[in-house]
Design a protein around this motif. Structure first.
Motif, PDB file in Angstrom:
ATOM      1  N   TYR A 239      74.019  45.697  59.431  1.00 33.14           N
ATOM      2  CA  TYR A 239      73.572  47.019  59.879  1.00 33.14           C
ATOM      3  C   TYR A 239      74.642  47.563  60.793  1.00 33.14           C
ATOM      4  N   ASP A 482      68.204  42.354  49.530  1.00 34.01           N
ATOM      5  CA  ASP A 482      67.263  43.462  49.393  1.00 34.01           C
ATOM      6  C   ASP A 482      67.756  44.450  48.353  1.00 34.01           C
ATOM      7  N   TRP A 492      67.293  39.811  53.107  1.00 32.39           N
ATOM      8  CA  TRP A 492      66.021  40.175  53.748  1.00 32.39           C
ATOM      9  C   TRP A 492      64.931  39.212  53.317  1.00 32.39           C
ATOM     10  N   TRP A 604      55.257  47.401  54.446  1.00 32.75           N
ATOM     11  CA  TRP A 604      56.448  48.247  54.291  1.00 32.75           C
ATOM     12  C   TRP A 604      56.398  49.137  53.043  1.00 32.75           C
ATOM     13  N   PHE A 719      55.070  46.529  50.419  1.00 36.89           N
ATOM     14  CA  PHE A 719      55.682  45.245  50.054  1.00 36.89           C
ATOM     15  C   PHE A 719      54.698  44.075  50.116  1.00 36.89           C
ATOM     16  N   GLU A 763      63.328  50.791  45.277  1.00 34.49           N
ATOM     17  CA  GLU A 763      62.824  50.406  46.599  1.00 34.49           C
ATOM     18  C   GLU A 763      61.505  51.103  46.916  1.00 34.49           C
ATOM     19  N   MET A 779      67.109  55.654  53.231  1.00 30.62           N
ATOM     20  CA  MET A 779      66.548  54.425  52.690  1.00 30.62           C
ATOM     21  C   MET A 779      65.997  54.672  51.300  1.00 30.62           C
TER      22      MET A 779
HETATM   23  C1  BGC Z   1      65.500  46.660  53.571  1.00 31.41           C
HETATM   24  C2  BGC Z   1      64.187  46.094  53.149  1.00 31.41           C
HETATM   25  C3  BGC Z   1      63.725  45.232  54.251  1.00 31.41           C
HETATM   26  C4  BGC Z   1      63.440  46.175  55.364  1.00 31.41           C
HETATM   27  C5  BGC Z   1      62.737  45.617  56.531  1.00 31.41           C
HETATM   28  C6  BGC Z   1      65.240  47.556  54.723  1.00 31.41           C
HETATM   29  O1  BGC Z   1      66.334  48.220  55.172  1.00 31.41           O
HETATM   30  O2  BGC Z   1      66.173  47.266  52.539  1.00 31.41           O
HETATM   31  O3  BGC Z   1      63.960  45.833  51.879  1.00 31.41           O
HETATM   32  O4  BGC Z   1      62.745  44.336  53.960  1.00 31.41           O
HETATM   33  O5  BGC Z   1      64.581  46.884  55.743  1.00 31.41           O
HETATM   34  O6  BGC Z   1      61.745  46.430  56.765  1.00 31.41           O
END
Ligand code: BGC
Length: 913
Positions: A239, A482, A492, A604, A719, A763, A779
């Motif tokens: 990040y 992810d 992740w 999520w 999720f 996603e 996102m």
């Molecule tokens: C990721 C997800 C991950 C999440 C956590 C995101 O940025 O892409 O898939 O689980 O952050 O909430």
């Protein structure tokens, strides 16, 4: 026990054909003839083959292991198990003399089947031990001897010339690096793996790879070369991407053991006699892409004849070698290739190529032009509403490769030390027209064996299955990620646990997850908290304390799922401390057994509305979710303690679990069973994890169904609720509703993206909205496998292939197909440790037909949708007279039979739907 004995007896009787059984498909630690094992007691697996026989079981085995091919001579045997009475044919542990580093071993197995006959000895299989301690490493870590350009950090080249004066019998190269490496010997690439040494918690565990390089060597003068890329080790990553997450030095460790035909040996190692320089890879970063300048090629740089006088020396470094481990999972390799399906100009005038599939890898390009011509290839997953190339959702990931020509004829390019997630590329600066034959997209992913396939009569569901598989291919790149495209590509934990069981159906994810779980344990905090991502690259930048419910539970859920899918106890043994630490962490943070502290991601990406005046957003209280996962992880720890015979723990956590559930009921559930968050996810988790007493379960299932109906047969789960929703519906008698959810094709649903042209799992349920606009670019990935977790229900419920708890790894199989959703047919094939399981059903002219295949050395309980056994035929004969089958207690809607291995064809009048 009595039942089992009777079944075995029945199977014994059923083995009516007395042809000899064969033993094949020998694996050591799940790998065919591996050459770098560092498990000191490797496990052996094999399969029995008995064509056209039913009810074949193994009743005994014998294994021989030797350093010598002439196994039967017994002279050099390091282990002979003797005849062991057992039906175990997967993960039988080695129990012989201590295994030696770098030593090659041969092994054979023979079995006795339940007709009393012995098989022949199998063909020998081999395994070779890796370098087991740091003392086995003679090589030294080396870094470039020149001053690096600290801004662009071009890829270094290392080389060393050497002579081999005798005839070479065999040679093995052991290689690893800080950063990524690719090696060459005498101008030839070593191996076909990419992005080596793979990604682990580098400070604690660094993998090396072993290559058989015998065929690359020549008599007399030879040379070895290696080039490195920044990769995960020191590239810009995480990040808010930052460089040097694990260290700032890029380094190589190389050791080659040459054995001459006269038995003498020679070792070529990285040390201060090596040379260093730079080459054509001027820049390479995972998120940003690579710049390759062909003018900087150093022709034949890894050939013996190359003159390296102008090269710099190297610097020897004292980096640790006691963290080196053999590679357990399958390396990343090239797989499918795609040719352009369309080459077009966008309204903005961009030259774009569509490869027809969202994939992860790179593009190979052929081009002729002038020295200094510069071509850029940018990558994108989607074209926007106006038809233009869209990269905003990649955030800061530039995802662009740049090629500079040296001129003078056709040149070929492909990037190194990077990869991108894309379906489209934009090409700039290309001399001449873009021609399909000059561009090829190559998919890269961990080389896991394909294991399962699912198809049915509904084309949209088949596309969904395709998308699930490509979501897996794109995100199983040495670690489960992810997403593969934006400035994230991280391990992740939540995403991985959600998808893990589905993953086992599509590919053999056993070693892939076993390796990654060790990093989960390695990076777990001393408190027991589990980081958000593994390897935990957020910690060095202060971004992660972990401990989010449903994410941190990766530490219990994935080991358990792997145990269920593969029947491998060692995963549970290896992970037990980590599993327990996570449960203890939750316990320590609970008050009166209620865990309601900490920061959580919650359900999520659940269904939520912007202008939500009637409160339709499906918000589930995060602490309610936390309590459910606290219970679930505790349950899995209990299960594991039971499997491993840890009775004290089993009792202790069983008592704790009762208290956790009581606390949940007190805090979140009314006496009538209304859950304080009246959402699908709340009911799904309560039912899936048995949070409610028996008397409140059915009403909760009804509330769930009513909730789904209120949303017009749409799911609203994020999720955490999504993986279980259809399972819960099926368990409580609502498979019809589960089918409705599956077949729903308006937002939110699985088929909505399919209808919008998705070739992978998105996603978000609405990554592209019905009006063609995109969700927020901050996102919005189009390749995120989490919602693909429905694949598990498709295999286990529609086709109906499952494993019993007491016979994990499909030793005891369940076949229980579920008719519905107007499907005319559904089929799944699945390779297990024992061989292939098939369940193919169809509805045809008023009949229901079910073709089943059960591999040798397993048993199955088969559920045939019919009201009475007398209406069922097997292979044209009444069920009662079929060979190798015994009747079991029927359950509502199904006639049930027990069967051994073999192929079966059942048919009956189609039940009313
Ligand atoms: C990721 C997800 C991950 C999440 C956590 C995101 O940025 O892409 O898939 O689980 O952050 O909430």
């Amino acid at each position: 026990m009595r039942k089992l004995t009777l079944l075995l007896l029945a199977l014994f009787m059923a083995a009516f054909c007395f042809a000899q059984v064969k033993v094949q498909h020998l694996l050591t630690e799940n790998q065919p003839n591996p050459i770098s094992i560092d498990a000191l007691t490797p496990r052996f697996s094999w399969q029995l083959f008995a064509a056209d026989k039913r009810g074949v079981m193994q009743i005994a085995y014998e294994i021989k292991v030797s350093t010598f091919t002439g196994l039967n001579k017994g002279k050099h045997d390091v282990w002979n198990s003797g005849k062991i009475t057992s039906d175990q044919s997967a993960y039988v542990p080695y129990k012989g003399e201590t295994l030696l580093p770098a030593q090659k071993y041969y092994w054979q197995v023979k079995v006795w089947d339940n007709s009393g006959k012995a098989s022949e000895w199998s063909e020998p299989a081999t395994f070779r031990m890796g370098l087991l301690t740091s003392a086995d490493w003679k090589a030294q870590w080396i870094t470039p001897g020149y001053v690096e350009d600290s801004l662009t950090r071009p890829s270094p080249l290392f080389r060393k010339g050497f002579a081999l004066n005798k005839k070479v019998a065999s040679a093995l190269a052991y290689i690893t690096s800080h950063g990524l490496y690719e090696a060459q010997i005498n101008g030839h690439r070593v191996g076909d793996a990419y992005l080596t040494p793979g990604w682990t918690s580098y400070n604690k565990r660094l993998q090396y790879q072993v290559y058989d390089v015998t065929s690359l060597l020549q008599p007399g003068k030879n040379a070895v070369g290696a080039t490195l890329g920044n990769g995960w080790y020191r590239g810009y990553f995480g990040y808010d991407p930052k460089p040097n997450l694990y260290g700032k030095d890029i380094a190589l460790l190389f050791q080659m053991e040459v054995t001459y035909t006269d038995g003498t040996k020679e070792t070529i190692v990285s040390d201060n006699s090596w040379k260093s320089s730079t080459g054509p890879v001027r820049f390479a970063e995972i998120y940003y892409g690579a710049t390759v300048d062909n003018r900087m090629q150093q022709k034949n740089w890894s050939a013996a004849s190359f003159d390296d006088k102008s090269w710099s020396g190297v610097t020897v470094k004292d980096f640790p070698k006691n963290i080196l481990i053999a590679t357990y999972n399958e390396p990343v390799k090239k797989h499918e290739t795609f040719k352009p399906v369309k080459i077009f100009k966008t309204p903005k005038g961009e030259q774009v190529i569509d490869f027809g599939q969202n994939l992860v890898g790179w593009v190979q390009m052929k081009v002729s032009g002038h020295a200094g011509d510069k071509i850029t290839i940018s990558h994108a997953e989607v074209i926007d509403k106006e038809g233009n190339f869209y990269t905003e959702n990649l955030r800061t990931a530039r995802s662009q490769d740049t090629y500079i020509l040296k001129g003078g004829g056709e040149e070929s390019f492909e990037p190194q030390f990077t990869w991108q997630g894309f379906r489209f590329i934009k090409v700039e600066g290309y001399p001449g027209d873009l021609k399909p034959e000059d561009f090829t997209a190559v998919a890269l992913y961990s080389d896991m064996k394909p294991m399962g396939s699912f198809s049915c009569s509904n084309a949209l569901i088949n596309q969904l299955q395709h998308n699930i598989q490509w979501g897996q291919k794109g995100n199983f790149l040495d670690v489960p990620t992810d997403c593969p495209q934006r400035d994230e590509r991280l391990g992740w934990t939540g995403d991985a646990q959600v998808f893990s069981r589905t993953a086992t159906f599509n590919m053999n994810a056993h070693n892939f997850f076993a390796k990654w779980l060790k990093d989960v344990a390695a990076d777990q905090y001393p408190s027991g908290s589990v980081p958000f991502v593994i390897p935990d690259v957020l910690r060095p930048t202060g971004g992660s304390l972990g401990g989010s419910t449903g994410w941190a539970d990766v530490s219990t859920i994935v080991p358990w799922n792997m145990y269920v899918a593969y029947g491998d106890k060692r995963i549970l043994e290896d992970q037990y401390t980590s599993m327990k630490a996570w449960v203890n962490y939750m316990q320590q943070r609970s008050k009166n057994d209620l865990w309601n502290t900490g920061n959580h991601f919650g359900d999520w990406l659940f269904y939520s509305l912007n202008d939500d005046t009637d409160g339709s957003s499906a918000i589930t209280n995060k602490y309610l979710i936390a309590q459910c996962f606290y219970a679930y992880s505790t349950q899995l720890l209990i299960n594991t303690a039971k499997v491993l015979g840890k009775t004290d723990d089993e009792n202790y956590y069983t008592a704790l679990l009762a208290k956790i559930k009581d606390a949940y009921l007190r805090e979140y559930v009314t006496p009538n069973g209304l859950i304080s968050s009246d959402t699908q996810t709340a009911y799904v988790l309560a039912l899936e994890f048995d949070m409610l007493p028996e008397n409140l379960r059915q009403q909760a299932a009804t509330r769930l169904v009513n909730n789904i109906r209120r949303y017009g047969d749409h799911l609203t789960t994020g999720f955490l609720g999504t993986p279980y929703i259809c399972h819960v519906l099926s368990r409580f008698g609502y498979s019809n509703i589960a089918y409705r959810l599956l077949l729903q094709d308006t937002y939110p649903s699985w088929l909505y993206p399919v209808k919008m042209g998705a070739t992978t799992i998105w996603e978000r349920w609405d990554g592209i909205r019905p009006d063609g606009t995109f969700e927020t670019p901050t996102m919005n990935s189009y390749n995120h496998y989490a919602y693909g977790a429905i694949g598990d229900w498709m295999y286990r419920v529609i086709a109906g292939i499952d494993t019993k708890d007491e016979g994990p790894g499909y030793k005891q199989i369940i076949i229980k197909p579920t008719i519905g959703g107007k499907l005319q047919n559904a089929s799944a094939d699945y390779e297990t440790n024992y061989g292939k399981i098939s369940s193919h059903w169809n509805l045809d002219a008023g009949n229901f037909n079910l073709d089943v295949e059960i591999p040798a050395n397993t048993t199955a309980t088969i559920y045939i949708p019919a009201n009475s056994g007398s209406t069922v035929m097997e292979n044209g004969k009444p069920l009662a007279s079929a060979t190798g089958i015994t009747m079991a207690e029927p359950v509502t809607g199904y006639v049930v039979v027990n069967a051994g291995s073999g192929s079966y064809k059942f048919s009956t009048a189609a039940p009313l739907q």
